[in-house]
Design a protein around this motif. Structure first.
Motif, PDB file in Angstrom:
ATOM      1  N   CYS A 193      28.656 -22.833 -53.935  1.00 19.03           N
ATOM      2  CA  CYS A 193      29.456 -22.692 -52.702  1.00 19.03           C
ATOM      3  C   CYS A 193      30.882 -22.853 -53.098  1.00 19.03           C
ATOM      4  O   CYS A 193      31.592 -22.178 -52.591  1.00 19.03           O
ATOM      5  N   THR A 194      31.281 -23.773 -54.003  1.00 21.25           N
ATOM      6  CA  THR A 194      32.452 -24.042 -54.389  1.00 21.25           C
ATOM      7  C   THR A 194      33.108 -22.699 -55.011  1.00 21.25           C
ATOM      8  O   THR A 194      34.415 -22.379 -54.957  1.00 21.25           O
ATOM      9  N   LYS A 195      32.376 -22.433 -55.924  1.00 23.47           N
ATOM     10  CA  LYS A 195      32.730 -21.047 -56.891  1.00 23.47           C
ATOM     11  C   LYS A 195      33.255 -19.962 -55.690  1.00 23.47           C
ATOM     12  O   LYS A 195      34.163 -19.134 -56.048  1.00 23.47           O
ATOM     13  N   TYR A 196      32.361 -19.695 -54.863  1.00 22.79           N
ATOM     14  CA  TYR A 196      32.486 -18.724 -53.813  1.00 22.79           C
ATOM     15  C   TYR A 196      33.812 -19.058 -53.094  1.00 22.79           C
ATOM     16  O   TYR A 196      34.507 -17.923 -52.949  1.00 22.79           O
ATOM     17  N   ALA A 197      33.974 -20.205 -52.346  1.00 21.86           N
ATOM     18  CA  ALA A 197      35.360 -20.541 -51.716  1.00 21.86           C
ATOM     19  C   ALA A 197      36.440 -20.435 -52.514  1.00 21.86           C
ATOM     20  O   ALA A 197      37.408 -19.749 -52.344  1.00 21.86           O
ATOM     21  N   ALA A 198      36.226 -20.778 -53.940  1.00 29.07           N
ATOM     22  CA  ALA A 198      37.540 -20.616 -54.826  1.00 29.07           C
ATOM     23  C   ALA A 198      37.769 -19.092 -55.034  1.00 29.07           C
ATOM     24  O   ALA A 198      39.124 -18.857 -55.350  1.00 29.07           O
ATOM     25  N   PHE A 199      36.773 -18.260 -55.336  1.00 33.95           N
ATOM     26  CA  PHE A 199      37.114 -17.019 -55.734  1.00 33.95           C
ATOM     27  C   PHE A 199      37.775 -16.269 -54.402  1.00 33.95           C
ATOM     28  O   PHE A 199      38.823 -15.647 -54.643  1.00 33.95           O
TER      29      PHE A 199
END
Length: 488
Positions: free
Chosen positions: A118-124
């Motif tokens: 979830c965090t990686k997706y948001a940061a991307f």
């Protein structure tokens, strides 16, 4: 990477077939059996294996009737296409856009890496210029709130959650409503991890979906899960309209065939793959490139994209000096810094045709060695970095001083000097073969304007083992052809 062993087995079966003088029905049958055995050992569901065998047989039969191509080439292409079809259901995934509010709901099994994803997706998407936020609707797992909040803080992403509200449906609905008022482009809702047996959690997932009406539902699965993940994925798809898939833990050394099975079960496209614990270890999924890397065929397109993302200019003064056959310790220092920008050595090697089998050996150790070289070069003076006579320069007392200043041992400094000498030899050979002309027009190597002589010179400049890994002269020319097509 996960599936690398599977790729090596399939690649070995194809290589074995290519050495046969005659390729008839028996040889094709033997190849298909070896591929099936490799897939089953990697935990790919048996129904998928049968589907893949049928797909290969059909394509080979149709291609043979249509064109008089080499049967070995037809088989290689058929295997590539069959695996790609499993990973690419032909459905376009949802892509969040700037200034268009969208909600994405994450679902998955416990321990799949869903919260981190979830965090990686948001940061991307934040790096793409979107205003992103995270909502913690996981009230089932102890520590889920704290984990997502800490991840969001590290990634500098807006976080919404509640430590007093116990109903995940209420949290999700109120969180999405509040963040929409704040004009966020992308709102990501993390839900509780589930098991097939927990029917109450599946009902809760359905209720959250109905409450927030997401634009996309992302199913997160681990590449380390076994054959059981096929049925688990089907269960999720039956409850909610899964639109996309993220496969995590592709940096682990596991069988990984469950990943192929889960994609087939959901009939949804993979959008990202997780290759590590850090936020940046998150790659857009491209089926052709993934299968090419898996089968050891490399991925030159991704390599070029990686170079561009790292802002490495192939026309810089450093690389012009390389082409002229000039190389000092300062050049080595600058080159190593560029290499470390690209990520781990293992990941880069996966992109080079023929080198995927060595990526596991080179991985973390290779990256650590490069960093130790940089520390030693940092301990040198400007005069030492610019001196062209390195062997003569490196006296025992000087090496002792560099070792002490960098916190390394004298044998490590000696290893640096040996590595520099080998690299310098290659650069000098490149300078002698009019490499400037070849890089200005890499397509000329293919068309004969530069000719076979310079291709042979380039081959001589490479380590024989590396040339063999690249597939000999043919593999080297193929790689040059791919590079020339991208430069045009």
């Amino acid at each position: 990477m996960v599936l690398a062993e599977l790729g090596q087995k399939i690649g070995a079966a194809l290589q074995k077939m290519s050495k046969k003088t005659v390729v008839g029905e028996e040889e094709v049958k033997e190849l298909l059996n070896e591929i099936a055995r490799a897939l089953l050992q990697a935990d790919v569901n048996i129904s998928i294996v049968k589907q893949l065998q049928t797909s290969i047989k059909t394509e080979v039969a149709l291609t043979e009737e249509a064109v008089g191509m080499n049967k070995r080439k037809i088989l290689q292409q058929a295997v590539f296409n069959a695996i790609r079809k499993i990973l690419d259901p032909g459905v376009k995934p949802f892509v969040p856009r700037k200034n268009v509010p969208s909600v994405v709901m994450f679902v998955g099994l416990q321990g799949s890496g869903k919260t981190t994803s979830c965090t990686k997706y948001a940061a991307f998407f934040q790096r793409k210029g979107l205003k992103t936020a995270l909502v913690c609707a996981d009230t089932f797992r102890a520590g889920a709130y704290d984990q997502l909040k800490q991840n969001a803080t590290k990634a500098k992403v807006r976080f919404y959650g509640s430590i007093v509200e116990a109903d995940p449906v209420v949290i999700a609905r109120e969180g999405v409503a509040e963040l929409k008022k704040e004009k966020y482009d992308l709102i990501i809702v993390d839900t509780s991890g589930r098991h097939r047996q927990e029917s109450a959690l599946f009902d809760e997932m359905k209720q959250v979906q109905e409450a927030i009406q997401p634009n996309d539902i992302v199913f997160v699965m681990s590449a380390t899960d076994g054959q059981g993940v096929h049925e688990q994925a089907a269960q999720f798809k039956a409850k909610v309209p899964v639109g996309s898939v993220i496969v995590t833990k592709l940096d682990c050394h596991a069988k990984g065939g469950g990943a192929l099975s889960a994609v087939a079960a959901t009939k949804s496209p993979i959008i990202f793959i997780g290759t590590g614990e850090h936020v940046e270890d998150f790659e857009l999924f491209k089926p052709e490139a993934f299968v090419a890397k898996m089968l050891g065929m490399g991925d030159i397109t991704s390599l070029v994209d990686t170079l561009k993302d790292a802002n490495i200019d192939s026309d810089s003064e450093l690389y012009k000096r390389f082409q002229e056959g000039q190389f000092t310790l300062r050049d080595m220092y600058e080159h190593l810094q560029n290499v470390t920008k690209l990520g781990s050595v293992g990941k880069i090697m996966e992109m080079i045709p023929g080198m995927a089998g060595m990526s596991g050996l080179a991985g973390d150790h290779g990256t650590a060695v490069l960093k130790s070289f940089i520390y030693m070069l940092d301990s040198m003076t400007s005069a030492e970095l610019d001196d062209g006579k390195v062997k003569k320069l490196m006296t025992p007392s000087r090496m002792h001083r560099i070792a002490r200043g960098s916190g390394r041992s004298i044998p490590e400094v000696q290893n640096l000097v040996v590595s520099y000498t080998k690299f310098e030899d290659v650069v000098k050979k490149i300078g002698k073969m009019n490499f400037k002309q070849m890089t200005a027009d890499p397509g000329s190597l293919m068309s004969g304007r530069v000719g076979q002589q310079q291709a042979a010179q380039l081959a001589k400049a490479l380590n024989p083992q590396m040339l063999k890994q690249l597939g000999g002269m043919g593999g080297l020319q193929g790689m040059m052809k791919q590079l020339s097509q991208m430069k045009q």
